[in-house]
Design a protein around this motif. Sequence first.
Motif, PDB file in Angstrom:
ATOM      1  N   TYR A 157       0.829  -1.216   0.000  1.00 42.68           N
ATOM      2  CA  TYR A 157       0.000   0.000   0.000  1.00 42.68           C
ATOM      3  C   TYR A 157       0.859   1.261   0.000  1.00 42.68           C
ATOM      4  O   TYR A 157       0.372   2.342  -0.355  1.00 42.68           O
ATOM      5  N   GLN A 194     -13.235  -3.752   2.745  1.00 42.54           N
ATOM      6  CA  GLN A 194     -12.659  -2.848   1.752  1.00 42.54           C
ATOM      7  C   GLN A 194     -11.793  -3.626   0.755  1.00 42.54           C
ATOM      8  O   GLN A 194     -11.845  -3.396  -0.454  1.00 42.54           O
ATOM      9  N   GLU A 195     -11.031  -4.605   1.267  1.00 44.43           N
ATOM     10  CA  GLU A 195     -10.106  -5.362   0.421  1.00 44.43           C
ATOM     11  C   GLU A 195     -10.849  -6.191  -0.629  1.00 44.43           C
ATOM     12  O   GLU A 195     -10.481  -6.192  -1.813  1.00 44.43           O
ATOM     13  N   SER A 196     -11.919  -6.879  -0.203  1.00 45.86           N
ATOM     14  CA  SER A 196     -12.640  -7.740  -1.150  1.00 45.86           C
ATOM     15  C   SER A 196     -13.374  -6.919  -2.206  1.00 45.86           C
ATOM     16  O   SER A 196     -13.446  -7.299  -3.373  1.00 45.86           O
ATOM     17  N   GLN A 230     -12.463  -3.848  -3.256  1.00 44.84           N
ATOM     18  CA  GLN A 230     -11.440  -3.316  -4.159  1.00 44.84           C
ATOM     19  C   GLN A 230     -11.006  -4.383  -5.172  1.00 44.84           C
ATOM     20  O   GLN A 230     -10.831  -4.094  -6.360  1.00 44.84           O
ATOM     21  N   LYS A 231     -10.852  -5.611  -4.681  1.00 45.55           N
ATOM     22  CA  LYS A 231     -10.429  -6.709  -5.548  1.00 45.55           C
ATOM     23  C   LYS A 231     -11.466  -6.962  -6.642  1.00 45.55           C
ATOM     24  O   LYS A 231     -11.119  -7.221  -7.804  1.00 45.55           O
TER      25      LYS A 231
END
Length: 678
Positions: free
Chosen positions: A136, A152-154, A156-157
């Motif tokens: 990051y 947030q990660e999933s 964004q992916k």
Amino acid sequence: MMKKKLLTPLAEIKNVGPKTLDKFKQLNLSTIYDVLYSYPKRYDDYNTYDLMTIEDGQKTTFVGRVVTQPLIRRAGFKRTILSFKLKIDHDIIMVSFFNQPWMKSRFEQGEIVAVHGSYQKTTQRLTATQLVPQNYLGHLMPHYTLRRVFSQESYQKFIVNLFKDSDLIINDVVPLYLRQRYQLLTDNQLLRLMHFPKTKQQQQLARRSAAFREFFLFQMQLQEIIYQESYQEVGIARQYHRIPIDHFVASLPFELSSAQKRVSQEILGDMAETKVMHRLLQGDVGSGKTIVAAISAFGAITAGYQVALMAPTEILAQQHFAKLKELLQPFGVHVALLTGSLQSKQKQQIYDDLASGRINFVIGTHALIQKSVHFKKLGLVIVDEQHRFGVNQRQRLIDKGEAVDLLSMTATPIPRTLAMTTYGNLDISTIDELPQGRQTIVSQWVSPKQLSKVYKAMQKQLSQNFQIYVVSPLIEDSEQLNLENVEALHDKMAQQFPNYSVGLLHGKMTADEKSSVMTAFESHQIDILVSTTVIEVGVDVKNANMMVIFNADYFGLSQLHQLRGRVGRGQTQAHCLFVSDPKSETGKKRMQIIEQTTDGFILAEEDLKLRGQGDLFGHKQSGVPQFQVGDILKDYQILVEAKNSAQEVLTHDPLLNRTPENRELKELLNYLKTKTKD
């Protein structure tokens, strides 16, 4: 393989199963378009900064070595603080995570880590919010409003995978010639930079194009409505008779201002055309809108039509009825009042007289939109304080006639920015001057510690035989807001002025009780009327020469201006005192502005800046559009360009069917309408 379009449902995307689809539904996302054009709420800046140059309170990312064993201590009930020291070059700072005890296992003494948070320079402490993954660093990371449905990660992916899909087609909404004219990015470019910018400069570049696109689509929808109303909705030319109108105007005990003459002619001119009138009449408090409404109504009546005027409160409806009946009855106009508090027998008589055409001018509240109300020949609807009614309420009254003309009135001046958005499909008439002889109200901001000064000023007015309004924001005590309540204020005024009659008026009283109090005040049986904001609009007592507003910082500027407009209705010098001790800088600024400015249009612009576009009238207005990235104040010039562009597109292709690009634009506009209904 079949190409994917932006409007492809998420259900048709590989690896989106029923559970994931349900999550998207919770966020009101149903297509690829919905996901890609739901922009990040903010960007976390994971660029690292030097301790010497960073500002106090700035959010930042530090990379350093953990030099002490992480420790957890309790701070009050259910609060924990995880702390350790971090060495950055030759400096050591303290890092604290609040209420994240599970983070302890993520830090080992001696290892190098990156932490993000807010830095207090004086105490050399970082209030940390997260441990930053190494990949990051040096990036702006998008942060979405996901209501804990996705991480947030999933999420964004998922977006990254959409961009990687070579079968996805991202078409441009803004035509090429407009993009070239205004130097805008393509949709593909702006989407990638809005979701994953590498620098703030890239994000700002994308934001400008995204704001234009957002305004352009909104204006396309608005301009389509205008086109349909102007060219497809066939109206009735109501040929008013000039001679009786001239006689009516000549009978008035005062001369119309030039602004009143101008807007009256604009309205009468609209009514005589073969298109339906949609006009907004705005004018400052006391500018004489009621007389313009009387002229407009009389014009429609001379053409053989009935008129309905709808007001938001019974007090205002009664005020209009008394004034308009006095003005128009001598000219053969049968004026009636229809409110919810009338007895069934009285209502039925009015229903019968409206259906037969015997009543040609009815004034009322929401009672006018009931199913039992039928007109013989309704031609004009006038809606006063129009922002207090919903679109559907206005429409239900309009639907009681054929091709009915609509005149909306407001004493809350509309800033030019909102006029272009919320009221873009209305023609606007503005009364921009006060009637002759009307004096500017003297306004003063007073501290609660100076009540003796307030009482002295009130005594001076009372001794000159003038009446006074005293306004309080609440009816009863509130634990949340330490404000003067209206009943306690009434008792205080009665004690302070024992030789004068003190009345009480508030929203919890019955209609008959309110009417009785107002009648007593109008006939000067009451000297001081202690009231809530129920007197905010329409109340017109010329002998009321002073208003004292307690806890004035509780109100917005436009509402304070509305209240102030209840005094100064005669030819004498009126006064308004704002009693307030605001704690915030914004509150203090509002008091300074209202003390110095009596121009409602300036106040409306200031109110918009201070309170936001959705809170102009003191409470959220559902009709005010909320934009994702565009700001109607900061991006006003972009808004103007988007409006002009939308008009240009529709001028060349009114039905949006001449080019493949316009047909796709039409498809998207239709889709956005379905999302709005949802």
